[in-house]
Structure formats: structure tokens, C-alpha cells
Write a protein that holds these residues in place. Structure first.
Motif, PDB file in Angstrom:
ATOM      1  N   ALA A   1      31.452  65.856  16.763  1.00 10.64           N
ATOM      2  CA  ALA A   1      31.297  67.249  17.195  1.00 10.64           C
ATOM      3  C   ALA A   1      29.879  67.512  17.683  1.00 10.64           C
ATOM      4  CB  ALA A   1      31.650  68.193  16.055  1.00 10.64           C
ATOM      5  N   ARG A   2      28.911  66.939  16.996  1.00  7.76           N
ATOM      6  CA  ARG A   2      27.522  67.097  17.423  1.00  7.76           C
ATOM      7  C   ARG A   2      27.327  66.516  18.820  1.00  7.76           C
ATOM      8  NH1 ARG A   2      22.292  64.206  14.551  1.00  7.76           N
ATOM      9  NH2 ARG A   2      20.760  65.798  15.077  1.00  7.76           N
ATOM     10  N   LEU A   3      27.905  65.345  19.065  1.00  2.85           N
ATOM     11  CA  LEU A   3      27.785  64.715  20.380  1.00  2.85           C
ATOM     12  C   LEU A   3      28.393  65.585  21.472  1.00  2.85           C
ATOM     13  CD1 LEU A   3      27.149  62.335  22.259  1.00  2.85           C
ATOM     14  CD2 LEU A   3      29.339  61.318  21.557  1.00  2.85           C
ATOM     15  N   GLN A   4      29.632  66.055  21.244  1.00  2.00           N
ATOM     16  CA  GLN A   4      30.293  66.861  22.268  1.00  2.00           C
ATOM     17  C   GLN A   4      29.516  68.137  22.572  1.00  2.00           C
ATOM     18  OE1 GLN A   4      32.781  65.727  24.063  1.00  2.00           O
ATOM     19  NE2 GLN A   4      32.830  63.870  22.811  1.00  2.00           N
ATOM     20  N   ALA A   5      28.910  68.737  21.541  1.00  2.00           N
ATOM     21  CA  ALA A   5      28.154  69.973  21.740  1.00  2.00           C
ATOM     22  C   ALA A   5      26.904  69.747  22.569  1.00  2.00           C
ATOM     23  CB  ALA A   5      27.781  70.577  20.386  1.00  2.00           C
ATOM     24  N   ARG A   6      26.393  68.526  22.587  1.00  2.00           N
ATOM     25  CA  ARG A   6      25.137  68.254  23.277  1.00  2.00           C
ATOM     26  C   ARG A   6      25.315  67.666  24.674  1.00  2.00           C
ATOM     27  NH1 ARG A   6      21.104  66.398  18.321  1.00  2.00           N
ATOM     28  NH2 ARG A   6      21.245  68.391  17.221  1.00  2.00           N
ATOM     29  N   ILE A   7      26.513  67.262  25.032  1.00  2.00           N
ATOM     30  CA  ILE A   7      26.760  66.768  26.382  1.00  2.00           C
ATOM     31  C   ILE A   7      26.862  67.958  27.327  1.00  2.00           C
ATOM     32  CG2 ILE A   7      28.352  65.513  27.884  1.00  2.00           C
ATOM     33  CD1 ILE A   7      29.265  63.950  25.395  1.00  2.00           C
ATOM     34  N   SER A   8      26.114  67.925  28.418  1.00  2.00           N
ATOM     35  CA  SER A   8      26.141  69.030  29.374  1.00  2.00           C
ATOM     36  C   SER A   8      26.521  68.602  30.781  1.00  2.00           C
ATOM     37  CB  SER A   8      24.776  69.731  29.411  1.00  2.00           C
ATOM     38  OG  SER A   8      23.756  68.813  29.792  1.00  2.00           O
ATOM     39  N   GLY A   9      26.517  67.308  31.057  1.00  3.89           N
ATOM     40  CA  GLY A   9      26.815  66.818  32.404  1.00  3.89           C
ATOM     41  C   GLY A   9      28.295  66.678  32.662  1.00  3.89           C
ATOM     42  N   PRO A  10      28.670  66.257  33.887  1.00  5.49           N
ATOM     43  CA  PRO A  10      30.076  66.154  34.269  1.00  5.49           C
ATOM     44  C   PRO A  10      30.793  64.921  33.731  1.00  5.49           C
ATOM     45  CG  PRO A  10      28.696  65.463  36.090  1.00  5.49           C
ATOM     46  CD  PRO A  10      27.761  65.962  35.020  1.00  5.49           C
ATOM     47  N   SER A  11      30.051  63.931  33.229  1.00  4.21           N
ATOM     48  CA  SER A  11      30.652  62.662  32.808  1.00  4.21           C
ATOM     49  C   SER A  11      30.841  62.624  31.295  1.00  4.21           C
ATOM     50  CB  SER A  11      29.793  61.488  33.289  1.00  4.21           C
ATOM     51  OG  SER A  11      29.716  61.463  34.690  1.00  4.21           O
ATOM     52  N   ARG A  12      31.558  63.596  30.772  1.00  2.00           N
ATOM     53  CA  ARG A  12      31.739  63.719  29.323  1.00  2.00           C
ATOM     54  C   ARG A  12      32.455  62.509  28.738  1.00  2.00           C
ATOM     55  NH1 ARG A  12      31.243  67.676  25.808  1.00  2.00           N
ATOM     56  NH2 ARG A  12      30.712  69.120  27.501  1.00  2.00           N
ATOM     57  N   ALA A  13      33.515  62.050  29.388  1.00  2.00           N
ATOM     58  CA  ALA A  13      34.254  60.894  28.868  1.00  2.00           C
ATOM     59  C   ALA A  13      33.397  59.641  28.888  1.00  2.00           C
ATOM     60  CB  ALA A  13      35.533  60.680  29.671  1.00  2.00           C
ATOM     61  N   THR A  14      32.550  59.505  29.913  1.00  2.00           N
ATOM     62  CA  THR A  14      31.679  58.336  30.005  1.00  2.00           C
ATOM     63  C   THR A  14      30.674  58.314  28.866  1.00  2.00           C
ATOM     64  OG1 THR A  14      31.876  58.416  32.420  1.00  2.00           O
ATOM     65  CG2 THR A  14      30.126  57.049  31.507  1.00  2.00           C
ATOM     66  N   VAL A  15      30.029  59.453  28.598  1.00  2.00           N
ATOM     67  CA  VAL A  15      29.054  59.514  27.503  1.00  2.00           C
ATOM     68  C   VAL A  15      29.741  59.263  26.162  1.00  2.00           C
ATOM     69  CG1 VAL A  15      27.388  60.969  26.290  1.00  2.00           C
ATOM     70  CG2 VAL A  15      27.558  61.091  28.778  1.00  2.00           C
ATOM     71  N   THR A  16      30.917  59.854  25.979  1.00  2.00           N
ATOM     72  CA  THR A  16      31.652  59.631  24.739  1.00  2.00           C
ATOM     73  C   THR A  16      32.045  58.164  24.590  1.00  2.00           C
ATOM     74  OG1 THR A  16      32.541  61.876  24.934  1.00  2.00           O
ATOM     75  CG2 THR A  16      33.597  60.423  23.345  1.00  2.00           C
ATOM     76  N   SER A  17      32.393  57.541  25.706  1.00  2.00           N
ATOM     77  CA  SER A  17      32.721  56.118  25.671  1.00  2.00           C
ATOM     78  C   SER A  17      31.508  55.272  25.329  1.00  2.00           C
ATOM     79  CB  SER A  17      33.303  55.679  27.019  1.00  2.00           C
ATOM     80  OG  SER A  17      34.579  56.241  27.229  1.00  2.00           O
ATOM     81  N   LEU A  18      30.322  55.720  25.722  1.00  2.00           N
ATOM     82  CA  LEU A  18      29.108  55.004  25.324  1.00  2.00           C
ATOM     83  C   LEU A  18      28.948  55.006  23.809  1.00  2.00           C
ATOM     84  CD1 LEU A  18      26.598  56.203  28.052  1.00  2.00           C
ATOM     85  CD2 LEU A  18      27.292  53.847  27.635  1.00  2.00           C
ATOM     86  N   ALA A  19      29.287  56.129  23.181  1.00  2.00           N
ATOM     87  CA  ALA A  19      29.270  56.173  21.719  1.00  2.00           C
ATOM     88  C   ALA A  19      30.305  55.208  21.150  1.00  2.00           C
ATOM     89  CB  ALA A  19      29.545  57.595  21.233  1.00  2.00           C
ATOM     90  N   GLY A  20      31.468  55.146  21.805  1.00  2.00           N
ATOM     91  CA  GLY A  20      32.484  54.186  21.381  1.00  2.00           C
ATOM     92  C   GLY A  20      32.014  52.757  21.564  1.00  2.00           C
ATOM     93  N   LEU A  21      31.299  52.490  22.665  1.00  2.00           N
ATOM     94  CA  LEU A  21      30.753  51.160  22.909  1.00  2.00           C
ATOM     95  C   LEU A  21      29.753  50.773  21.818  1.00  2.00           C
ATOM     96  CD1 LEU A  21      30.197  48.656  24.695  1.00  2.00           C
ATOM     97  CD2 LEU A  21      28.552  50.055  25.961  1.00  2.00           C
ATOM     98  N   ALA A  22      28.843  51.684  21.506  1.00  2.00           N
ATOM     99  CA  ALA A  22      27.867  51.410  20.453  1.00  2.00           C
ATOM    100  C   ALA A  22      28.566  51.167  19.117  1.00  2.00           C
ATOM    101  CB  ALA A  22      26.882  52.576  20.344  1.00  2.00           C
ATOM    102  N   THR A  23      29.631  51.928  18.861  1.00  2.00           N
ATOM    103  CA  THR A  23      30.395  51.739  17.628  1.00  2.00           C
ATOM    104  C   THR A  23      31.054  50.370  17.595  1.00  2.00           C
ATOM    105  OG1 THR A  23      30.836  54.123  17.493  1.00  2.00           O
ATOM    106  CG2 THR A  23      32.267  52.662  16.210  1.00  2.00           C
ATOM    107  N   ASP A  24      31.659  49.972  18.712  1.00  2.00           N
ATOM    108  CA  ASP A  24      32.343  48.679  18.763  1.00  2.00           C
ATOM    109  C   ASP A  24      31.382  47.512  18.592  1.00  2.00           C
ATOM    110  OD1 ASP A  24      34.837  49.826  19.109  1.00  2.00           O
ATOM    111  OD2 ASP A  24      34.723  49.798  21.294  1.00  2.00           O
ATOM    112  N   VAL A  25      30.198  47.623  19.195  1.00  2.00           N
ATOM    113  CA  VAL A  25      29.201  46.560  19.034  1.00  2.00           C
ATOM    114  C   VAL A  25      28.798  46.434  17.563  1.00  2.00           C
ATOM    115  CG1 VAL A  25      26.827  45.878  19.564  1.00  2.00           C
ATOM    116  CG2 VAL A  25      28.323  46.709  21.388  1.00  2.00           C
ATOM    117  N   THR A  26      28.615  47.575  16.923  1.00  2.00           N
ATOM    118  CA  THR A  26      28.245  47.564  15.503  1.00  2.00           C
ATOM    119  C   THR A  26      29.386  47.018  14.649  1.00  2.00           C
ATOM    120  OG1 THR A  26      26.905  49.530  15.922  1.00  2.00           O
ATOM    121  CG2 THR A  26      27.306  48.960  13.626  1.00  2.00           C
TER     122      THR A  26
END
Length: 421
Positions: free
Chosen positions: A331-356
Motif C-alpha cells: 500500500a505504501r508503494l502504490q501511494a507513492r507511485i505518481s507516474g504512468p507506469s504503475r504496473a512496471t514499478v510494481t513489477s520492479l518490487a516483484g523483481l526485487a522480491t523474486d531475487v531475494t
């Protein structure tokens, strides 16, 4: 912001579709027993861990590209495709039960997860924002995660009799049917992306490459977004990886295979409670959020090390705490995204999660092979204490108070005055 009466039906359509999709996506009879399928096929713990690495690696390769695809084309389309690809992986497992087939199945499952990751969160947040209900995102997603847990929990008591009656092929058939139904439900999602400048807006569509560049730029150059992406990965990865090993931990307590799914119900009850506590969790300060992580770490280690079925009560508490922490971080992440590529930024969080998660899988395999599953669970709990200390340390090092500093996990999320969906 209070939702007007005319907008309530729109919110209900979003939430009803989301909850149904989340339930069916996790109503997979294979969940409680697929690790046992691998073990019964002769795979060692190390080989099983390597399969999990393959699973995460496939998701990593497609995570961000699929997020950009969702931003450029259609988030709803990807949500329809995701469970179909996963269903194909389940079919491969039971048709050709062997290490190569299990690896291929995980490649497909990882691809399905990547297609849905980012697209779901972006679609839901954008639709709620369009309806004036963006402040309800945390509680809506908390309930969606709960719906998924309920789906998994509902599959547990069914898995045992289905397994007894028809073996692993019957369990796989039920899982594939659930995936097909999830794809059908996904067609009911509304999609109006004008709220964040995506397709359907008055602006020119960015296209795949431009969406990818915009998302990468926002995550790299905006400190609050970057911090939120890292927090999601730090919180979601450890317990997300351990979820795959809970059947092995349960069987180590002396239970037979048929009883394992029933013991896992305790864990799912705890996880369900964590999702439902999201509205209360939005009020946590930085110290409160850190305490939540400490609670999860200590109960996880304590419950695992008991070596007794009763220890799963503590494991359930830990999973509940980590579920709540993950919902709040998202929820914190979604509240702070302001650009048009919301799914891309969220996927970056998913990428970081998968690497971990890959690091967790590798470490788990090494520790469990030498010291057992219980010690491996306890080892994974330790980094959560480090994250909690880091959060408290950063809070103390700030030179002065900031408007968004207190709610550690939600930040800019909004009013508790919006009516329930």
C-alpha cells in the motif's frame, strides 16, 4: 475522501471481481501436496530447492517486461492469461512426473506469476482512484489476500480425500479447473487507465519500451518510491519462500502425509487474520511496524524449533504478522507511485522480491540439508530483526519530523472514513 452513492456500484464490481479472482487463483489442490509429489518422485531437499530457484528465475526474467506490457497494452488481458499459463504447468507435472517436467512446470508457473504481478495491483489501485477510493487500497488488497488464503485453506481439506481417491492426477485436474475459472473471472475486471495516464487516457499511449523506461526512471530517481520498492522485497521474500516448505516442516513433526494439509490450516488461519487486520495496521507508526516484524520473527523461530505440531500455532502467528506487513508495504508503494507506469514499478518490487527469494531458497537448501527444516525456518527469521532495527535507526537519524514519517508501511494512504467495499 468519501465515496458517493453513485460510485459505490463501481467499487463493488472492482472488489467482487478481485476477491473472486484471488480466491480461484489460490484454490489449488496441489498447494498442500506438490512438495510431497516431488519428494515421492525421489527428489532430495536440495533438488526441490533448485526447482524453487528455477521458479523464481522464470518470474524474474518476465517480471518487469510483463509489467511494461501491462502498462502499454492491457492489464486485464494479462490477468486473463496468467492462470492459463499456470494451468499448463500443472498439467506437465502429472503427465510426466520427473525433474525435467517439474522444472518446465515451474517455468510456466513463474511466467504466469509474472504476467499477473504488477498488473493486478496497478489495475485495482487505478480503478479505485478513478472512483475516489484510492485510500481504501490497503484494506481492499488485505481482503484480496485473505480471499486467496481462504482459497488455499479451502483446498486443503479437499486435497486429502481427492489425493486418496485419484492420486496426484486428480489433484492436478482440480487445480487446472480452478485456473480456468480464474481466467474467466478476470474478464469481469473494469479497465479505465486514464487516472494514471495509461492506455485509455487523452495522452498518447507510451508503448512498451517507453513504459519500461518511465517505470525504471521513477523507481531509480524518486527516493520514496525506491525505498518503498526495497521494503516490499525485504518483507515479502522470507516468509513467501518459507511458505513452500511448510509441508516439510509439518511432516517433520511426525505427522503422516494425509494429515499434513490439515495442520497447514493453522498457518492459513493466521495468514487470513493478517490480511483482515490491514485497516488497523494503517495506523502503525515506524516503531509499531518494526515491532510487528519482530513479533513475526520471534514466533516463526520459536514455533519451528519446537518440533511439535503445537508449534504451528506460533508459525501461524508469524505468517499473520508478515502478511499484514506485506500488505502495508504494498500500500505504501502504490501511494507513492505518481507516474504512468504503475504496473512496471510494481513489477520492479516483484523483481526485487523474486531475487531475494532465490537467495532464501539457496540458503534454505544448504541449512536444511545440514541442520534440518526447523533450523532453516529459524535462520530465515533473523533478517526480519535486521529490517526492524534498520527502520528504527533511520527514524532516529532523521533531523526533524516529516509529514509522511509516522505510518511506516502506508505513508500517504488515506482516510479511514471511506465505507467498506
Amino acid at each position: 475522501m468519501t465515496i458517493t452513492t453513485t460510485r459505490v456500484p463501481g467499487v463493488r464490481r472492482v472488489t467482487a471481481t478481485l476477491y473472486g479472482y484471488a480466491f480461484l487463483t489460490d484454490f489449488v489442490l496441489l498447494y498442500p501436496v506438490y512438495v510431497l509429489l516431488f519428494a515421492d518422485a525421489g527428489l532430495s531437499v536440495g533438488q526441490i530447492s533448485s526447482l524453487f530457484v528455477i521458479w523464481s528465475a522464470s518470474a524474474i526474467l518476465l517480471e518487469v517486461p510483463s509489467g511494461a506490457w501491462a502498462d502499454a497494452v492491457s492489464r486485464r488481458l494479462l490477468l486473463c492469461l496468467a492462470p492459463l499459463v499456470t494451468a499448463a504447468g500443472f498439467a506437465v507435472w502429472v503427465l510426466l512426473p520427473s525433474y525435467p517436467a517439474f522444472a518446465l512446470g515451474f517455468l510456466l508457473w513463474g511466467a504466469g506469476a509474472a504476467l499477473g504481478s504488477g498488473a493486478l495491483e496497478a489495475l485495482v489501485f487505478t480503478e479505485l482512484d478513478r472512483l475516489g477510493a484510492a485510500g481504501r487500497y490497503a484494506r481492499v488488497m488485505g481482503r484480496a489476500r485473505t480471499a486467496g488464503v481462504v482459497g488455499a485453506a479451502a483446498s486443503a481439506p479437499l486435497a486429502a480425500p481427492v489425493l486418496a481417491a485419484g492420486g496426484y492426477p486428480a489433484v492436478a485436474a482440480g487445480s487446472i479447473l480452478a485456473c480456468l475459472l480464474a481466467a474467466a473471472v478476470a474478464t469481469r475486471f473494469p479497465e479505465h487507465r486514464d487516472a494514471d495516464g495509461g492506455a485509455g487516457s487523452d495522452e498518447d499511449d507510451l508503448g512498451w519500451a517507453a513504459s519500461l523506461r518511465a517505470g525504471l526512471a521513477e523507481a531509480r530517481t524518486v527516493p520514496t518510491v525506491r525505498a518503498a520498492v526495497l521494503l516490499v522485497a525485504a518483507v515479502a521474500a522470507g516468509w513467501g519462500a518459507l511458505d513452500e516448505y511448510t509441508p516439510l516442516l509439518a511432516r517433520d513433526t511426525g505427522l503422516d502425509t494425509a494429515t499434513v494439509p490439515l495442520l497447514l490450516l493453522l498457518v492459513w488461519v493466521g495468514t487470513t487474520a493478517g490480511g483482515l487486520l490491514a485497516p488497523a495496521g494503517e495506523r502503525l507508526t515506524t516503531r509499531g511496524y518494526a515491532a510487528l516484524l519482530c513479533l513475526g520473527a520471534l514466533t516463526l523461530a520459536g514455533g519451528a524449533l519446537t518440533g511439535h505440531p503445537a508449534g504451528f500455532v506460533l508459525v501461524a502467528v508469524a505468517f499473520g504478522a508478515f502478511q499484514l506487513a506485506t500488505v502495508l508495504a504494498d500500500a505504501r508503494l502504490q501511494a507513492r507511485i505518481s507516474g504512468p507506469s504503475r504496473a512496471t514499478v510494481t513489477s520492479l518490487a516483484g523483481l526485487a522480491t523474486d531475487v531475494t527469494i532465490i537467495a532464501v531458497y539457496a540458503g534454505y537448501g544448504l541449512v536444511a540439508s545440514g541442520a534440518g527444516n526447523a533450523v532453516a525456518f529459524a535462520a530465515v527469521a533473523v533478517p526480519y530483526l535486521g529490517v526492524a532495527l534498520l527502520l528504527i535507526g533511520r527514524r532516529r537519524n532523521r533531523s526533524g519530523p516529516r509529514p509522511d514519517a509516522e505510518p511506516a508501511a502506508v505513508g500517504d494512504t488515506a482516510p479511514a472514513t471511506a465505507p467498506p467495499a
